[in-house]
Structure formats: C-alpha cells, structure tokens
Design a protein around this motif. Structure first.
Motif, PDB file in Angstrom:
ATOM      1  N   ILE A  46       0.840  -1.195   0.000  1.00 45.11           N
ATOM      2  CA  ILE A  46       0.000   0.000   0.000  1.00 45.11           C
ATOM      3  C   ILE A  46       0.877   1.248   0.000  1.00 45.11           C
ATOM      4  N   THR A  47       1.946   1.237   0.778  1.00 49.20           N
ATOM      5  CA  THR A  47       2.871   2.374   0.819  1.00 49.20           C
ATOM      6  C   THR A  47       3.536   2.589  -0.539  1.00 49.20           C
ATOM      7  N   VAL A  48       3.982   1.508  -1.176  1.00 50.27           N
ATOM      8  CA  VAL A  48       4.605   1.607  -2.498  1.00 50.27           C
ATOM      9  C   VAL A  48       3.608   2.131  -3.519  1.00 50.27           C
ATOM     10  N   TYR A  49       2.377   1.611  -3.486  1.00 48.32           N
ATOM     11  CA  TYR A  49       1.347   2.042  -4.422  1.00 48.32           C
ATOM     12  C   TYR A  49       1.047   3.530  -4.254  1.00 48.32           C
ATOM     13  N   LEU A  50       0.926   3.992  -3.016  1.00 46.37           N
ATOM     14  CA  LEU A  50       0.633   5.409  -2.778  1.00 46.37           C
ATOM     15  C   LEU A  50       1.796   6.303  -3.218  1.00 46.37           C
ATOM     16  N   ALA A  51       3.026   5.842  -3.025  1.00 48.88           N
ATOM     17  CA  ALA A  51       4.179   6.627  -3.471  1.00 48.88           C
ATOM     18  C   ALA A  51       4.212   6.744  -4.991  1.00 48.88           C
ATOM     19  N   VAL A  56       3.167   9.879  -9.963  1.00 53.35           N
ATOM     20  CA  VAL A  56       2.498   9.976 -11.262  1.00 53.35           C
ATOM     21  C   VAL A  56       1.556  11.170 -11.301  1.00 53.35           C
ATOM     22  N   SER A  57       1.029  11.570 -10.144  1.00 55.76           N
ATOM     23  CA  SER A  57       0.087  12.696 -10.126  1.00 55.76           C
ATOM     24  C   SER A  57       0.768  14.007 -10.507  1.00 55.76           C
ATOM     25  N   TYR A  58       2.091  14.091 -10.362  1.00 54.44           N
ATOM     26  CA  TYR A  58       2.810  15.299 -10.743  1.00 54.44           C
ATOM     27  C   TYR A  58       3.017  15.404 -12.255  1.00 54.44           C
ATOM     28  N   VAL A  59       2.814  14.324 -12.959  1.00 55.51           N
ATOM     29  CA  VAL A  59       3.080  14.316 -14.394  1.00 55.51           C
ATOM     30  C   VAL A  59       1.848  14.818 -15.134  1.00 55.51           C
ATOM     31  N   ASN A  60       2.034  15.919 -15.840  1.00 58.42           N
ATOM     32  CA  ASN A  60       1.014  16.392 -16.761  1.00 58.42           C
ATOM     33  C   ASN A  60       1.683  16.576 -18.119  1.00 58.42           C
ATOM     34  N   LYS A  61       1.005  17.262 -19.020  1.00 57.29           N
ATOM     35  CA  LYS A  61       1.537  17.395 -20.377  1.00 57.29           C
ATOM     36  C   LYS A  61       2.880  18.134 -20.367  1.00 57.29           C
ATOM     37  N   HIS A  62       2.989  19.191 -19.612  1.00 55.00           N
ATOM     38  CA  HIS A  62       4.204  20.006 -19.616  1.00 55.00           C
ATOM     39  C   HIS A  62       5.376  19.282 -18.941  1.00 55.00           C
ATOM     40  N   THR A  63       5.111  18.653 -17.807  1.00 56.41           N
ATOM     41  CA  THR A  63       6.200  17.941 -17.134  1.00 56.41           C
ATOM     42  C   THR A  63       6.623  16.706 -17.917  1.00 56.41           C
TER      43      THR A  63
END
Length: 125
Positions: A46-51, A56-63
């Motif tokens: 669960i800790t690995v999955y949340l990390a 991945v949540s920081y990745v958008n089109k620009h990043t």
C-alpha cells in the motif's frame, strides 16, 4: 529447453490456481491461506502504491514533455560523444578519410568506370 518449458507450465498452473483461489475467496467471503500469508505485507505494498500514485500525479503534459526532452538530451549527448570518437578514430586512418569523403560524395570518380550520371556530378563539383 525442457527446463524453460517446465517452468512455463508450472507458472501457468500457479496463475490458474491463484485466480481460482481468489474466486473461491470472493464467493465464500473467507480469506484463503495465501491471503492470510500475504496479509502481513499489505502495508508495504500500500505504501509503495501510494508513493507511485503520488509521483504519477505530478506528471502532466508540460512535465512529461520536459522529462522526455531531458532524457533525450542526455541520451543524444552520450551518442554524440561516441559518434565523435568513432569519427576521430576513422579520420586518423588515411583510408578512413577517403571512405568518409566517398560517403559524402567528395570521392574521386574515374571516368572509365563511372556512369553518365556520376560523371556529370563529378564535372559539376
């Protein structure tokens, strides 16, 4: 050869068994032996999955574009260094210099064996 085939079939049977056990667990509502054994490591996964989810949540089109450009820059930088080193080694050899000139179209053309097209190119230079 037979070892690989045997390992494939053993892992295939293990996967089928795991799916069957999970289906049995869902039907009966009681955890199986495998689930009880793995319960202790759930917090780690669960800790690995949340990390991973947070990263991945920081990745958008620009990043994503910036990340791809950064990776491409570092890969191409190393490839260019190898290319320059190989070219330097080839140019140290007189035969290599003549070969590079031929590839670039600057090679010497002998009129007795050249086609009409190649002779015309040679006259234009």
């Amino acid at each position: 050869m037979y070892t690989i085939i045997t390992l494939f079939y053993l892992s295939f049977i293990a996967m089928i068994l795991m799916v069957w056990l999970k289906g049995h667990e869902l039907r009966t509502g009681r955890p199986t032996v495998v689930s009880r054994l793995g319960r202790g490591s759930d917090h780690f996964f669960i800790t690995v999955y949340l990390a991973i989810r947070r990263a991945v949540s920081y990745v958008n089109k620009h990043t994503f574009i910036a990340l791809v450009q950064w990776v491409a820059f570092h890969i191409l930088l190393r490839v260019r260094r190898v290319y320059v080193e190989i070219k330097h080694r080839i140019l140290q050899n007189p035969h290599g210099k003549r070969m590079i000139d031929a590839v670039r179209g600057r090679g010497e053309i002998k009129h007795h064996g050249a086609s009409f097209y190649l002779r015309r190119i040679a006259e234009g230079n």
